[in-house]
Scaffold this motif. Structure first.
Motif, PDB file in Angstrom:
ATOM      1  N   GLU A  30     -13.893  16.126   6.173  1.00 30.39           N
ATOM      2  CA  GLU A  30     -14.102  16.552   4.781  1.00 30.39           C
ATOM      3  C   GLU A  30     -14.129  15.362   3.822  1.00 30.39           C
ATOM      4  O   GLU A  30     -14.865  15.370   2.831  1.00 30.39           O
ATOM      5  N   TRP A  71     -28.193  31.077   4.020  1.00 34.75           N
ATOM      6  CA  TRP A  71     -26.948  31.410   3.324  1.00 34.75           C
ATOM      7  C   TRP A  71     -26.980  32.832   2.775  1.00 34.75           C
ATOM      8  O   TRP A  71     -25.944  33.486   2.695  1.00 34.75           O
ATOM      9  N   ASP A  74     -26.351  35.164   5.737  1.00 38.11           N
ATOM     10  CA  ASP A  74     -25.184  34.760   6.533  1.00 38.11           C
ATOM     11  C   ASP A  74     -25.495  34.582   8.018  1.00 38.11           C
ATOM     12  O   ASP A  74     -24.803  35.106   8.890  1.00 38.11           O
ATOM     13  N   PRO A 100     -16.774  33.793   7.436  1.00 37.43           N
ATOM     14  CA  PRO A 100     -16.135  33.308   6.199  1.00 37.43           C
ATOM     15  C   PRO A 100     -15.562  31.894   6.350  1.00 37.43           C
ATOM     16  O   PRO A 100     -15.629  31.090   5.418  1.00 37.43           O
ATOM     17  N   GLU A 101     -15.024  31.588   7.520  1.00 38.87           N
ATOM     18  CA  GLU A 101     -14.452  30.249   7.748  1.00 38.87           C
ATOM     19  C   GLU A 101     -15.538  29.179   7.736  1.00 38.87           C
ATOM     20  O   GLU A 101     -15.377  28.114   7.131  1.00 38.87           O
ATOM     21  N   ARG A 103     -18.501  29.428   6.297  1.00 37.16           N
ATOM     22  CA  ARG A 103     -19.005  29.347   4.920  1.00 37.16           C
ATOM     23  C   ARG A 103     -18.062  28.514   4.053  1.00 37.16           C
ATOM     24  O   ARG A 103     -18.499  27.685   3.260  1.00 37.16           O
ATOM     25  N   ASN A 104     -16.783  28.704   4.218  1.00 35.16           N
ATOM     26  CA  ASN A 104     -15.798  27.947   3.431  1.00 35.16           C
ATOM     27  C   ASN A 104     -15.939  26.443   3.668  1.00 35.16           C
ATOM     28  O   ASN A 104     -16.002  25.670   2.715  1.00 35.16           O
ATOM     29  N   TRP A 105     -15.992  26.037   4.934  1.00 31.86           N
ATOM     30  CA  TRP A 105     -16.076  24.608   5.222  1.00 31.86           C
ATOM     31  C   TRP A 105     -17.441  24.017   4.901  1.00 31.86           C
ATOM     32  O   TRP A 105     -17.565  22.824   4.640  1.00 31.86           O
ATOM     33  N   SER A 107     -19.183  24.974   2.283  1.00 34.31           N
ATOM     34  CA  SER A 107     -19.438  25.220   0.857  1.00 34.31           C
ATOM     35  C   SER A 107     -19.990  24.009   0.095  1.00 34.31           C
ATOM     36  O   SER A 107     -20.810  24.194  -0.799  1.00 34.31           O
ATOM     37  N   PRO A 108     -19.606  22.771   0.422  1.00 34.65           N
ATOM     38  CA  PRO A 108     -20.221  21.647  -0.303  1.00 34.65           C
ATOM     39  C   PRO A 108     -21.742  21.600  -0.141  1.00 34.65           C
ATOM     40  O   PRO A 108     -22.457  21.162  -1.037  1.00 34.65           O
ATOM     41  N   ILE A 110     -23.685  24.263   0.379  1.00 32.23           N
ATOM     42  CA  ILE A 110     -24.278  25.421  -0.299  1.00 32.23           C
ATOM     43  C   ILE A 110     -24.499  25.066  -1.769  1.00 32.23           C
ATOM     44  O   ILE A 110     -25.521  25.399  -2.355  1.00 32.23           O
ATOM     45  N   LYS A 111     -23.549  24.369  -2.346  1.00 32.69           N
ATOM     46  CA  LYS A 111     -23.609  23.998  -3.765  1.00 32.69           C
ATOM     47  C   LYS A 111     -24.719  22.993  -4.050  1.00 32.69           C
ATOM     48  O   LYS A 111     -25.285  22.985  -5.130  1.00 32.69           O
TER      49      LYS A 111
END
Length: 132
Positions: A30, A71, A74, A100-101, A103-105, A107-108, A110-111
């Motif tokens: 990360e 995205w 999913d 969900p896990e 997607r969470n990791w 997320s940078p 996706i943004k």
């Protein structure tokens, strides 16, 4: 025949990371440069992606690209040419759910949407990077 002991087959057993080791890898990735290290660890760990599906051994090989990640639905499309090692009767193409896990990791990414290969370097370069 049932009393005959089967021969032992030499070979290494597969190693599996503990939950803590995997968490440590995610945390290190990360905050590492380049940022595709995080994508690699997250996709391999949460998406069950093979290294050969993410990192090219040779420049002509096809691997996962950012365009394969949907995205909105999913899911990740592992194209036939990327999932070449599955040897399934239904073909090598498959769809990996974005949990969900995962997607969470991820997320940078996706943004700030990406294009091209998820891991844009060849295997020898990638191996050298993760060794250091």
């Amino acid at each position: 025949m049932t009393r005959i002991k089967a021969p032992e087959i030499p070979g290494e057993s597969k190693l599996v990371y503990t939950g803590q080791q995997f968490q440590d890898m995610l945390t290190i990735a990360e905050f590492s440069t380049p940022d595709y290290l995080l994508a690699f660890v997250a996709l391999a760990g949460f998406g069950w992606m093979r290294t050969a599906e993410l990192v090219r051994l040779y420049s002509h090989e096809d691997v996962l690209s950012w365009e394969d990640i949907d995205w909105n639905r999913d899911r990740i499309r592992v194209r036939e040419t990327v999932g070449k090692a599955t040897r399934r009767r239904s073909g090598n193409e498959r769809f990996v759910p974005i949990t969900p896990e995962l997607r969470n990791w991820m997320s940078p990414f996706i943004k700030r949407p990406q294009t091209g290969l998820v891991v844009p370097v060849l295997h020898h370069e990638f191996a050298e990077l993760v060794r250091t």
